[in-house]
Design an enzyme around this catalytic site. Structure first.
Site, short mmCIF file in Angstrom:
data_model
loop_
_atom_site.label_atom_id
_atom_site.label_comp_id
_atom_site.label_asym_id
_atom_site.label_seq_id
_atom_site.Cartn_x
_atom_site.Cartn_y
_atom_site.Cartn_z
N HIS A 265 -5.75 24.41 -2.55
CA HIS A 265 -6.01 25.46 -1.56
C HIS A 265 -6.76 26.63 -2.21
O HIS A 265 -7.71 27.16 -1.63
CB HIS A 265 -4.70 26.04 -1.01
CG HIS A 265 -3.87 25.11 -0.18
ND1 HIS A 265 -2.54 24.89 -0.42
CD2 HIS A 265 -4.18 24.35 0.90
CE1 HIS A 265 -2.06 24.05 0.48
NE2 HIS A 265 -3.04 23.70 1.29
N LYS B 264 2.28 19.38 10.20
CA LYS B 264 1.64 18.44 11.12
C LYS B 264 2.55 17.29 11.54
O LYS B 264 2.26 16.60 12.48
CB LYS B 264 0.30 17.97 10.56
CG LYS B 264 0.35 17.25 9.27
CD LYS B 264 -1.06 17.05 8.73
CE LYS B 264 -1.28 17.89 7.49
NZ LYS B 264 -2.55 17.72 6.86
N ARG C 210 -10.39 16.38 1.37
CA ARG C 210 -10.16 15.62 0.14
C ARG C 210 -10.62 14.18 0.27
O ARG C 210 -11.22 13.63 -0.61
CB ARG C 210 -8.66 15.64 -0.22
CG ARG C 210 -8.15 16.96 -0.72
CD ARG C 210 -6.66 17.00 -0.71
NE ARG C 210 -6.16 16.76 0.64
CZ ARG C 210 -4.92 16.89 1.03
NH1 ARG C 210 -3.99 17.23 0.16
NH2 ARG C 210 -4.55 16.68 2.27
N SER D 50 0.57 20.01 -0.64
CA SER D 50 1.83 20.75 -0.66
C SER D 50 3.02 19.79 -0.64
O SER D 50 4.03 20.02 -1.32
CB SER D 50 1.92 21.68 0.56
OG SER D 50 0.90 22.63 0.53
O1 PNS Z 1 -2.05 23.00 6.39
P1 PNS Z 1 -2.30 22.24 7.64
O2 PNS Z 1 -1.05 21.56 8.10
O3 PNS Z 1 -3.46 21.30 7.54
O4 PNS Z 1 -2.69 23.33 8.76
C1 PNS Z 1 -2.84 22.93 10.10
C2 PNS Z 1 -3.12 24.15 10.98
C3 PNS Z 1 -2.00 25.16 10.84
C4 PNS Z 1 -4.42 24.79 10.57
C5 PNS Z 1 -3.20 23.62 12.44
O5 PNS Z 1 -2.05 22.91 12.74
C6 PNS Z 1 -3.39 24.74 13.45
O6 PNS Z 1 -4.48 25.23 13.62
N1 PNS Z 1 -2.27 25.14 14.11
C7 PNS Z 1 -2.28 26.18 15.11
C8 PNS Z 1 -2.11 25.61 16.51
C9 PNS Z 1 -3.45 25.18 17.07
O7 PNS Z 1 -4.39 25.95 17.16
N2 PNS Z 1 -3.52 23.90 17.46
C10 PNS Z 1 -4.76 23.36 18.01
C11 PNS Z 1 -5.71 22.88 16.94
S1 PNS Z 1 -5.04 21.48 16.13
#
Ligand code: PNS
Length: 175
Positions: free
Chosen positions: A28, A52, A106, A144
Site C-alpha cells: 500500500h 470485501k 498486483r 493485509s
Molecule cells: O482494500 P480494499 O478491500 O480493496 O478496499 C475496497 C474499497 C473500500 C475501496 C471498496 O470496497 C469501496 O469503495 N467501498 C465503499 C463502498 C462503495 O463505494 N461501493 C461501491 C464500489 S465497489
C-alpha cells in the site's frame, strides 16, 4: 483551444487512494508514494466497515487511520491526508472535491475485482476517473490478509509492513 477546453473536462489534481488497510502494508505504501509522485494532492480514504468478504476488520477504523498517518509521517509523506469514510466511495470523492480514484494492481485476480468496482463507480459517477498503478513486483504477494495470518501465528512480518504497523501487530496478536 486546449484538449481540456474542448472536452470541458476538469484537470485532476486531487485523487483518493481508497482501501480497508487492515492493516496498511508496504505494498500500500508503495502505491501511495507513487500516486503522490503523479498527483499534487492525495487523500487516503479508509473504509469504515467491512472487508470485501463481508467480515469485520481486525483493527478498528481509528487504529487503521492512525497506523496510516504514522506510517506516512515516518516515510516523509505527511502531506498525504488520511480520512475515514463510510458509504459510497464516489460520494466521499465528491464531498472532498477529488476527481480520481487510484488503486494498485498486483495480478490478474486483482484486475477482475478492480475492474468491476471501477465500472460501478463510473456508472454512478462518470466525472470520477479510475487510475491504476502496477504494484512493485517486490510486493506482488503482499496483502493485509497474508500479513494478519502470518502475524497471528507469531511469525515476523517486519519485511512486509511499516515499523509502526509491525509493532501494532505484535501487540494485537499477543494480547
Ligand atoms: O482494500 P480494499 O478491500 O480493496 O478496499 C475496497 C474499497 C473500500 C475501496 C471498496 O470496497 C469501496 O469503495 N467501498 C465503499 C463502498 C462503495 O463505494 N461501493 C461501491 C464500489 S465497489
Amino acid at each position: 483551444m486546449s484538449t481540456t477546453e474542448q472536452t470541458g473536462a476538469a484537470r485532476i489534481d486531487h485523487v483518493v487512494v481508497p482501501g480497508t488497510f487492515d492493516p496498511v502494508t508496504l505494498g500500500h505504501m508503495d502505491v501511495i508514494s507513487r500516486t503522490r509522485k503523479l498527483f499534487p494532492r492525495v487523500t487516503v480514504a479508509v473504509a469504515a466497515s467491512v472487508n470485501k468478504r463481508g467480515r469485520g476488520t481486525a483493527f478498528t477504523l481509528e487504529e487503521r487511520v492512525e497506523m496510516l498517518r504514522q506510517a506516512l509521517a515516518e516515510e516523509g509523506l505527511s502531506d498525504v491526508e488520511v480520512l475515514p469514510f463510510t458509504g459510497l466511495l464516489v460520494d466521499f470523492c465528491h464531498g472532498i472535491g477529488a476527481l480520481g480514484v487510484v488503486k494498485g494492481l498486483r495480478a490478474m485476480t486483482d484486475f477482475e475485482y478492480e475492474l468491476q468496482q471501477a465500472d460501478l463507480n463510473c456508472h454512478m459517477a462518470p466525472d470520477i476517473e479510475s487510475v491504476f498503478v502496477m504494484s512493485n513486483p517486490k510486493y506482488g504477494y503482499v496483502s493485509s490478509s497474508i500479513v494478519r495470518e502470518i502475524s497471528s501465528m507469531g511469525s515476523d512480518v517486519s519485511s512486509l509492513v511499516p515499523p509502526c504497523v509491525n509493532q501494532r501487530l505484535k501487540e494485537h496478536y499477543s494480547a
